[in-house]
Design a protein around this motif. Sequence first.
Motif, short mmCIF file in Angstrom:
data_model
loop_
_atom_site.label_atom_id
_atom_site.label_comp_id
_atom_site.label_asym_id
_atom_site.label_seq_id
_atom_site.Cartn_x
_atom_site.Cartn_y
_atom_site.Cartn_z
N PHE A 1 -13.85 -42.82 7.35
CA PHE A 1 -12.84 -43.47 6.53
C PHE A 1 -11.46 -43.37 7.16
O PHE A 1 -10.64 -44.29 7.08
CB PHE A 1 -12.84 -42.85 5.13
CG PHE A 1 -12.14 -43.66 4.07
CD1 PHE A 1 -12.67 -44.86 3.62
CD2 PHE A 1 -10.95 -43.22 3.51
CE1 PHE A 1 -12.04 -45.62 2.64
CE2 PHE A 1 -10.31 -43.97 2.53
CZ PHE A 1 -10.85 -45.16 2.10
N SER A 2 -11.19 -42.25 7.85
CA SER A 2 -9.86 -42.02 8.43
C SER A 2 -9.65 -42.74 9.75
O SER A 2 -8.52 -42.94 10.18
CB SER A 2 -9.64 -40.52 8.65
OG SER A 2 -10.56 -40.03 9.62
N GLY A 3 -10.76 -43.09 10.44
CA GLY A 3 -10.65 -43.76 11.73
C GLY A 3 -10.41 -42.84 12.90
O GLY A 3 -9.98 -43.28 13.97
N ASP A 4 -10.73 -41.53 12.76
CA ASP A 4 -10.50 -40.58 13.84
C ASP A 4 -11.74 -40.32 14.68
O ASP A 4 -11.73 -39.47 15.57
CB ASP A 4 -9.94 -39.26 13.30
CG ASP A 4 -10.95 -38.52 12.42
OD1 ASP A 4 -12.04 -39.06 12.15
OD2 ASP A 4 -10.64 -37.38 12.00
N GLY A 5 -12.85 -41.03 14.40
CA GLY A 5 -14.07 -40.86 15.17
C GLY A 5 -15.05 -39.89 14.57
O GLY A 5 -16.14 -39.70 15.11
N MET B 1 -21.70 -47.54 -0.97
CA MET B 1 -21.88 -47.17 0.44
C MET B 1 -20.56 -47.33 1.17
O MET B 1 -19.67 -48.09 0.75
CB MET B 1 -22.97 -48.01 1.10
CG MET B 1 -22.66 -49.49 1.18
SD MET B 1 -24.06 -50.59 0.87
CE MET B 1 -24.05 -50.66 -0.92
N ALA B 2 -20.42 -46.60 2.28
CA ALA B 2 -19.21 -46.67 3.11
C ALA B 2 -19.62 -46.98 4.54
O ALA B 2 -20.53 -46.34 5.09
CB ALA B 2 -18.43 -45.36 3.05
N ALA B 3 -18.97 -47.96 5.14
CA ALA B 3 -19.22 -48.35 6.52
C ALA B 3 -18.12 -49.30 6.95
O ALA B 3 -17.42 -49.88 6.11
CB ALA B 3 -20.59 -49.02 6.67
N ASP B 4 -17.98 -49.49 8.26
CA ASP B 4 -16.88 -50.30 8.79
C ASP B 4 -17.27 -51.77 8.78
O ASP B 4 -17.68 -52.33 9.80
CB ASP B 4 -16.52 -49.83 10.20
CG ASP B 4 -15.33 -50.57 10.77
OD1 ASP B 4 -14.62 -51.25 9.99
OD2 ASP B 4 -15.09 -50.45 11.98
N PHE B 5 -17.15 -52.40 7.63
CA PHE B 5 -17.52 -53.81 7.47
C PHE B 5 -16.55 -54.73 8.21
O PHE B 5 -16.94 -55.75 8.76
CB PHE B 5 -17.57 -54.15 5.98
CG PHE B 5 -18.31 -55.41 5.65
CD1 PHE B 5 -19.69 -55.48 5.81
CD2 PHE B 5 -17.65 -56.52 5.16
CE1 PHE B 5 -20.39 -56.65 5.49
CE2 PHE B 5 -18.34 -57.69 4.84
CZ PHE B 5 -19.71 -57.75 5.01
N SER B 6 -15.26 -54.35 8.25
CA SER B 6 -14.24 -55.20 8.87
C SER B 6 -14.21 -55.08 10.38
O SER B 6 -13.69 -55.96 11.06
CB SER B 6 -12.86 -54.83 8.33
OG SER B 6 -12.51 -53.50 8.71
N GLY B 7 -14.74 -53.97 10.92
CA GLY B 7 -14.74 -53.76 12.37
C GLY B 7 -13.44 -53.25 12.93
O GLY B 7 -13.20 -53.35 14.14
N PRO C 1 -11.95 -53.55 1.15
CA PRO C 1 -11.37 -53.19 2.45
C PRO C 1 -10.59 -51.88 2.37
O PRO C 1 -9.93 -51.58 1.37
CB PRO C 1 -10.43 -54.36 2.76
CG PRO C 1 -10.92 -55.50 1.92
CD PRO C 1 -11.45 -54.86 0.67
N ASN C 2 -10.69 -51.10 3.44
CA ASN C 2 -9.90 -49.88 3.61
C ASN C 2 -8.51 -50.29 4.08
O ASN C 2 -8.34 -50.83 5.16
CB ASN C 2 -10.58 -48.99 4.65
CG ASN C 2 -9.86 -47.68 4.89
OD1 ASN C 2 -8.67 -47.54 4.62
ND2 ASN C 2 -10.58 -46.71 5.43
N ASN C 3 -7.53 -50.02 3.23
CA ASN C 3 -6.15 -50.41 3.52
C ASN C 3 -5.30 -49.15 3.58
O ASN C 3 -4.75 -48.71 2.58
CB ASN C 3 -5.64 -51.37 2.44
CG ASN C 3 -4.24 -51.87 2.71
OD1 ASN C 3 -3.67 -51.64 3.78
ND2 ASN C 3 -3.66 -52.54 1.74
#
Length: 438
Positions: free
Chosen positions: A250-254, A294-300, A319-321
């Motif tokens: 969720f944070s985008g840190d890998g 569910m959580a996943a990177d739908f937007s890419g 979307p995660n904003n």
Amino acid sequence: MSRGRTARLRAAVSACLAAAAGLVVFASPAQAAPAFQLPFECGQEWRLDTWAHSPALDMVREPNQVGTLGAALLAPAAGTVNKSTYHDNAGHMIQINHGGGHFTTYLHLDSRAVGVGARVARGQLIGRVGKSGPTSNGHPHLHYEQGFDANGDGSATWGFAGAERVAATFDGVTYTGASRTWRDVTSRNCQEEPDLERVSDFSGDGHSDVLGVNAAGELLYYPNNGLALSTPDQIGHGWGSFTQVMAADFSGDGHADVLGVNAAGELHYYPNNDLALSSPKQIGHGWDSFTHVMAADFSGDGHADVLGVNAAGELLYYPNNDLALSTPKQIGHGWNAFTHVMAADFSGDGHADVLGVNAAGELLYYPNNNLALSTPKQIGHGWNAFTQVFASDFSGDGHADVLGVDAAGELLYYPNNGLALSTPKQIGHGWGSFPHVM
């Protein structure tokens, strides 16, 4: 490799080919090849020759071959190493599985920096160019092949006429044709390719792990150790009251974080802080009426989004904003008949797709097509007997696999093989008592 050297290499593998004669294997549907880059450092110039073994290429450094020996060999695209060995004729060699049936093979290396099973990113060092093996004739160069697994056996043959090698393409340009030479080809392999879609990859190593809530409400993290699970670490307690639990970056840190819907219907985000969970942040409410979350990177974009099936059976994408959820978009309906719904990057394009088990027990894959779902493809049956089903990149090849807990409590891993599922491997038992597995 010269014609004579090719003949010797052909002789070395002919026995294997003879043993395989008469077998008929049907390959999975092909996926588009990755965007391969020249396997050398950014800005370097190399000479490419097909000689008499097109579509294979021999490569030497420009100008005048100076700097060929010991030059850094970089992965041309992300993938998983499926061969790393010393071959009697070809010397030190590596083969990488890039997913979708696409492979690259490297011969005559001076050294190898990766082993079998290693996940590599584009631009990552995998070895050094050399002159090992008798068929190098003592001349430093890289013998390079791109291949496609036409028979579906999970590898690509190499080194001889009739092998599964195909024309090589770098940076969108194809280099093929008998006895062709290209001078001063510049490498655009200028940065590692990010692995943006991380579901359940708690360690951040590119291979998804397994997390589960046991009957005592303890949240356990099982590291992925070479496609097996290591001894778990407890990273939380009191999770037995959560109705939905998921793990994604969720944070985008890998590193995958943990999200959960508590008994009050609040959606909480627990940041992954060096393999421990930090204090949660509430990012939503009213989620107790959702049958699937569910959580996943739908937007890419590298940050996991949230998807959910509401009481009306509508599939909604939130979307995660900037660590908050934006207004949802409806991307489907009729999903209340599905017993399991999951989101992960099955296609390997960096955007999460959606998979679901319908009332008939069929496992369906819905491709993410520009933030909408395309017509589904059935990739399995008999899944209504599974108590838990989830998708994540367990193999580390950039394509989500499917994992499930069967009626006996066994945890099974089904590899993604060109958008089809291979024979499962049991990676655990006693999972029948876990209310949440991800």
